[in-house]
Design a protein around this motif. Structure first.
Motif, mmCIF file in Angstrom:
data_model
loop_
_atom_site.group_PDB
_atom_site.id
_atom_site.type_symbol
_atom_site.label_atom_id
_atom_site.label_comp_id
_atom_site.label_asym_id
_atom_site.label_seq_id
_atom_site.Cartn_x
_atom_site.Cartn_y
_atom_site.Cartn_z
ATOM 1 N N LEU A 155 0.884 -1.027 -0.059
ATOM 2 C CA LEU A 155 -0.067 -0.033 0.180
ATOM 3 C C LEU A 155 0.905 1.366 0.026
ATOM 4 O O LEU A 155 0.812 2.184 -1.005
ATOM 5 C CB LEU A 155 -0.966 -0.038 1.239
ATOM 6 N N ALA A 156 1.385 1.678 1.023
ATOM 7 C CA ALA A 156 2.232 2.711 1.095
ATOM 8 C C ALA A 156 3.764 2.818 0.280
ATOM 9 O O ALA A 156 4.176 3.824 0.023
ATOM 10 C CB ALA A 156 2.617 2.950 2.425
ATOM 11 N N HIS A 157 3.967 1.763 -0.205
ATOM 12 C CA HIS A 157 5.039 1.574 -0.996
ATOM 13 C C HIS A 157 4.613 1.825 -2.678
ATOM 14 O O HIS A 157 5.378 1.984 -3.467
ATOM 15 C CB HIS A 157 5.672 0.218 -0.845
ATOM 16 N N ALA A 180 2.026 9.493 -3.907
ATOM 17 C CA ALA A 180 1.831 10.558 -4.674
ATOM 18 C C ALA A 180 0.547 11.249 -3.998
ATOM 19 O O ALA A 180 0.453 12.858 -3.748
ATOM 20 C CB ALA A 180 1.434 10.660 -6.221
ATOM 21 N N ALA A 181 -0.390 10.538 -3.700
ATOM 22 C CA ALA A 181 -1.545 11.131 -2.813
ATOM 23 C C ALA A 181 -1.075 11.718 -1.553
ATOM 24 O O ALA A 181 -1.668 12.795 -1.051
ATOM 25 C CB ALA A 181 -2.809 10.201 -2.848
ATOM 26 N N VAL A 182 -0.519 10.927 -0.880
ATOM 27 C CA VAL A 182 0.062 11.239 0.632
ATOM 28 C C VAL A 182 0.911 12.417 0.488
ATOM 29 O O VAL A 182 0.771 13.302 1.408
ATOM 30 C CB VAL A 182 0.906 9.990 1.212
ATOM 31 N N VAL A 183 1.704 12.501 -0.390
ATOM 32 C CA VAL A 183 2.600 13.661 -0.559
ATOM 33 C C VAL A 183 1.816 14.998 -1.015
ATOM 34 O O VAL A 183 2.001 16.031 -0.389
ATOM 35 C CB VAL A 183 4.040 13.503 -1.399
ATOM 36 N N ALA A 184 1.002 14.805 -1.886
ATOM 37 C CA ALA A 184 0.099 15.884 -1.996
ATOM 38 C C ALA A 184 -0.654 16.369 -1.111
ATOM 39 O O ALA A 184 -0.839 17.595 -0.842
ATOM 40 C CB ALA A 184 -0.967 15.410 -3.385
ATOM 41 N N VAL A 233 10.186 14.458 0.130
ATOM 42 C CA VAL A 233 11.538 13.922 -0.326
ATOM 43 C C VAL A 233 12.146 12.830 0.433
ATOM 44 O O VAL A 233 12.668 11.872 -0.092
ATOM 45 C CB VAL A 233 12.501 15.108 -0.227
ATOM 46 N N GLY A 234 11.473 12.718 1.825
ATOM 47 C CA GLY A 234 11.884 11.586 2.596
ATOM 48 C C GLY A 234 11.054 10.397 2.104
ATOM 49 O O GLY A 234 11.557 9.273 1.903
ATOM 50 N N TYR A 235 9.996 10.526 1.798
ATOM 51 C CA TYR A 235 8.989 9.443 1.190
ATOM 52 C C TYR A 235 9.700 8.967 -0.125
ATOM 53 O O TYR A 235 9.808 7.674 -0.360
ATOM 54 C CB TYR A 235 7.448 10.081 1.000
ATOM 55 N N GLY A 236 9.772 9.805 -1.130
ATOM 56 C CA GLY A 236 10.545 9.474 -2.356
ATOM 57 C C GLY A 236 11.737 8.799 -2.270
ATOM 58 O O GLY A 236 12.052 7.709 -2.967
ATOM 59 N N VAL A 237 12.733 9.227 -1.160
ATOM 60 C CA VAL A 237 14.008 8.514 -0.929
ATOM 61 C C VAL A 237 13.606 7.134 -0.448
ATOM 62 O O VAL A 237 14.389 6.116 -0.868
ATOM 63 C CB VAL A 237 14.917 9.331 -0.030
ATOM 64 N N HIS A 238 12.783 6.873 0.283
ATOM 65 C CA HIS A 238 12.340 5.655 0.924
ATOM 66 C C HIS A 238 12.107 4.606 -0.321
ATOM 67 O O HIS A 238 12.688 3.465 -0.624
ATOM 68 C CB HIS A 238 11.187 5.677 1.581
ATOM 69 N N LEU A 239 11.338 4.981 -0.989
ATOM 70 C CA LEU A 239 10.797 4.223 -2.332
ATOM 71 C C LEU A 239 11.869 3.933 -3.332
ATOM 72 O O LEU A 239 12.396 2.849 -3.961
ATOM 73 C CB LEU A 239 9.766 4.748 -3.414
#
Length: 185
Positions: free
Chosen positions: A61-63, A69-73, A93-99
């Motif tokens: 789900l969160a990956h 995109a929705a959560v970051v928006a 940025v943190g979320y994107g780095v995780h992925l």
């Protein structure tokens, strides 16, 4: 990737971006939201999959890029409402780095089908060999080159964070102090 690897990569990228654009180290609020972003996908997916069994695995789900995109928006919109859009960007940025740091070793190994987690639920969930539990993952730690790289990256990030003045420590202390006051009242 392990939590410390996500955090280290995220912090090093964020401090470089902030220093290049704003000529200053990250603020405490930025560091905290960045850190939350680097851990967010695992904080959602792993407990829901491994402890509650409501997701197919610890990368679903969160990956998913769609959920990300929705959560970051939403995070950016909330930060803009408070007239602090950079905080939403730090989380993003943190979320994107995780992925990205979950995807890069898979890409490097040529296991392209294992990248399906990025498009879940449009693509089926990846089936992993490791038992779906926190204990199994930590007991399975081995000193692989990637693991050792993460440790080294974490040491570099820790040194940079200290050089930056340990941003986030005061923000966390204030938050914990506020919680302590709310609980005792």
């Amino acid at each position: 990737m392990w939590p410390w690897g996500h955090l280290a990569a995220g912090y090093l990228l964020w401090t470089a971006l902030v220093r290049e654009r704003r000529f200053r180290p990250p603020t405490g609020a930025e560091a905290v939201l960045l850190a939350v972003g680097t851990q967010f996908p695992d904080l959602v997916d792993k407990p829901l999959a491994w402890s509650l069994g409501v997701l197919p695995n610890g990368r679903s789900l969160a990956h998913s890029m769609f959920v990300a995109a929705a959560v970051v928006a939403v995070a950016v919109a909330l930060a803009r409402r408070r007239d602090r859009p950079v905080l939403g960007v730090a989380f993003g940025v943190g979320y994107g780095v995780h992925l990205a740091t979950d995807a890069l070793p898979t890409l490097a190994a040529g296991r392209y089908a294992d990248l399906a987690f990025l498009a879940w639920p449009l693509l089926p969930a990846v089936e992993y060999d490791t038992d779906p539990s926190f204990a199994a993952h930590f007991l399975g730690i081995e000193p692989t080159p990637l693991f050792l790289f993460e440790i080294g990256l974490s040491a570099v990030a820790l040194a940079v964070w200290v050089r930056d003045g340990t941003p986030g420590v005061d923000a966390l202390r204030a938050t914990l102090g506020g919680l302590r006051t709310a609980i005792t009242e």
